[in-house]
Write a protein that holds these residues in place. Structure first.
Motif, PDB file in Angstrom:
ATOM      1  N   ASN A  54      74.303  35.503  51.674  1.00  0.00           N
ATOM      2  CA  ASN A  54      74.894  36.657  52.265  1.00  0.00           C
ATOM      3  C   ASN A  54      75.117  36.301  53.828  1.00  0.00           C
ATOM      4  N   LEU A  55      74.211  35.753  54.403  1.00  0.00           N
ATOM      5  CA  LEU A  55      74.166  35.353  55.878  1.00  0.00           C
ATOM      6  C   LEU A  55      75.416  34.354  55.842  1.00  0.00           C
ATOM      7  N   GLY A  56      75.453  33.254  55.176  1.00  0.00           N
ATOM      8  CA  GLY A  56      76.231  32.249  55.172  1.00  0.00           C
ATOM      9  C   GLY A  56      77.697  32.879  54.871  1.00  0.00           C
ATOM     10  N   GLY A  57      78.153  33.868  54.073  1.00  0.00           N
ATOM     11  CA  GLY A  57      79.221  34.708  54.001  1.00  0.00           C
ATOM     12  C   GLY A  57      79.588  35.301  54.946  1.00  0.00           C
ATOM     13  N   VAL A  58      78.919  36.027  55.664  1.00  0.00           N
ATOM     14  CA  VAL A  58      79.217  36.736  56.922  1.00  0.00           C
ATOM     15  C   VAL A  58      79.437  35.894  57.935  1.00  0.00           C
ATOM     16  N   MET A  59      78.815  34.817  58.127  1.00  0.00           N
ATOM     17  CA  MET A  59      79.051  34.051  59.289  1.00  0.00           C
ATOM     18  C   MET A  59      80.258  33.295  59.113  1.00  0.00           C
ATOM     19  N   SER A  60      80.688  32.700  58.042  1.00  0.00           N
ATOM     20  CA  SER A  60      81.932  32.047  57.695  1.00  0.00           C
ATOM     21  C   SER A  60      83.104  33.171  58.062  1.00  0.00           C
ATOM     22  N   ARG A  61      82.901  34.501  57.609  1.00  0.00           N
ATOM     23  CA  ARG A  61      84.243  35.402  58.003  1.00  0.00           C
ATOM     24  C   ARG A  61      84.208  35.480  59.474  1.00  0.00           C
ATOM     25  N   ARG A  62      83.151  35.456  60.251  1.00  0.00           N
ATOM     26  CA  ARG A  62      83.063  35.784  61.470  1.00  0.00           C
ATOM     27  C   ARG A  62      83.648  34.518  62.304  1.00  0.00           C
ATOM     28  N   LEU A  63      83.424  33.468  61.777  1.00  0.00           N
ATOM     29  CA  LEU A  63      84.095  32.259  62.204  1.00  0.00           C
ATOM     30  C   LEU A  63      85.340  32.076  62.260  1.00  0.00           C
ATOM     31  N   VAL A  64      85.806  32.537  61.005  1.00  0.00           N
ATOM     32  CA  VAL A  64      87.104  32.472  60.688  1.00  0.00           C
ATOM     33  C   VAL A  64      87.998  33.411  61.656  1.00  0.00           C
ATOM     34  N   GLU A  65      87.383  34.821  61.632  1.00  0.00           N
ATOM     35  CA  GLU A  65      88.098  35.615  62.584  1.00  0.00           C
ATOM     36  C   GLU A  65      88.037  35.102  63.906  1.00  0.00           C
ATOM     37  N   MET A  66      87.158  34.760  64.647  1.00  0.00           N
ATOM     38  CA  MET A  66      87.019  34.112  65.865  1.00  0.00           C
ATOM     39  C   MET A  66      88.252  33.126  66.123  1.00  0.00           C
ATOM     40  N   GLY A  67      88.274  32.265  65.023  1.00  0.00           N
ATOM     41  CA  GLY A  67      89.328  31.183  65.171  1.00  0.00           C
ATOM     42  C   GLY A  67      90.707  31.830  65.013  1.00  0.00           C
ATOM     43  N   GLU A  68      91.013  32.887  64.311  1.00  0.00           N
ATOM     44  CA  GLU A  68      92.216  33.430  64.217  1.00  0.00           C
ATOM     45  C   GLU A  68      92.442  34.061  65.447  1.00  0.00           C
ATOM     46  N   GLU A  69      91.666  34.477  66.136  1.00  0.00           N
ATOM     47  CA  GLU A  69      91.720  35.420  67.323  1.00  0.00           C
ATOM     48  C   GLU A  69      92.205  34.307  68.442  1.00  0.00           C
ATOM     49  N   GLN A  70      91.408  33.387  68.418  1.00  0.00           N
ATOM     50  CA  GLN A  70      91.617  32.273  69.317  1.00  0.00           C
ATOM     51  C   GLN A  70      93.108  31.704  69.384  1.00  0.00           C
ATOM     52  N   LEU A  71      93.477  31.521  68.177  1.00  0.00           N
ATOM     53  CA  LEU A  71      94.882  30.970  67.676  1.00  0.00           C
ATOM     54  C   LEU A  71      95.956  32.174  68.124  1.00  0.00           C
TER      55      LEU A  71
END
Length: 75
Positions: free
Chosen positions: A48-65
């Protein structure tokens, strides 16, 4: 796949993010290290923790891009 961060000094930031997300999910710090829990429970919490972290990191990357893209097209 390596668990080593691509940027070595990012480890502290990733650990802080993990603690914040665990807190949001209602997972106590004692459950994060998993030393007293069953492997099934540790896997469930880690998944659960890994899945949420992965989604957040992807969201952060998309926002930065998106920010970088918007800067380029607005200049």
């Amino acid at each position: 796949m390596s668990k080593k961060p691509a940027i070595s000094n990012a480890k502290q930031a990733l650990n802080q993010m993990k603690l914040e997300i665990a807190n949001e999910l209602g997972i106590s710090n004692s459950h994060i290290d998993g030393s007293n829990d069953t492997s099934y429970k540790n896997g469930h919490i880690g998944g659960n923790l890994g899945g949420v972290m992965s989604r957040r990191l992807v969201e952060m990357g998309e926002e930065q891009l998106l920010r970088e893209y918007n800067k380029k097209i607005n200049n």
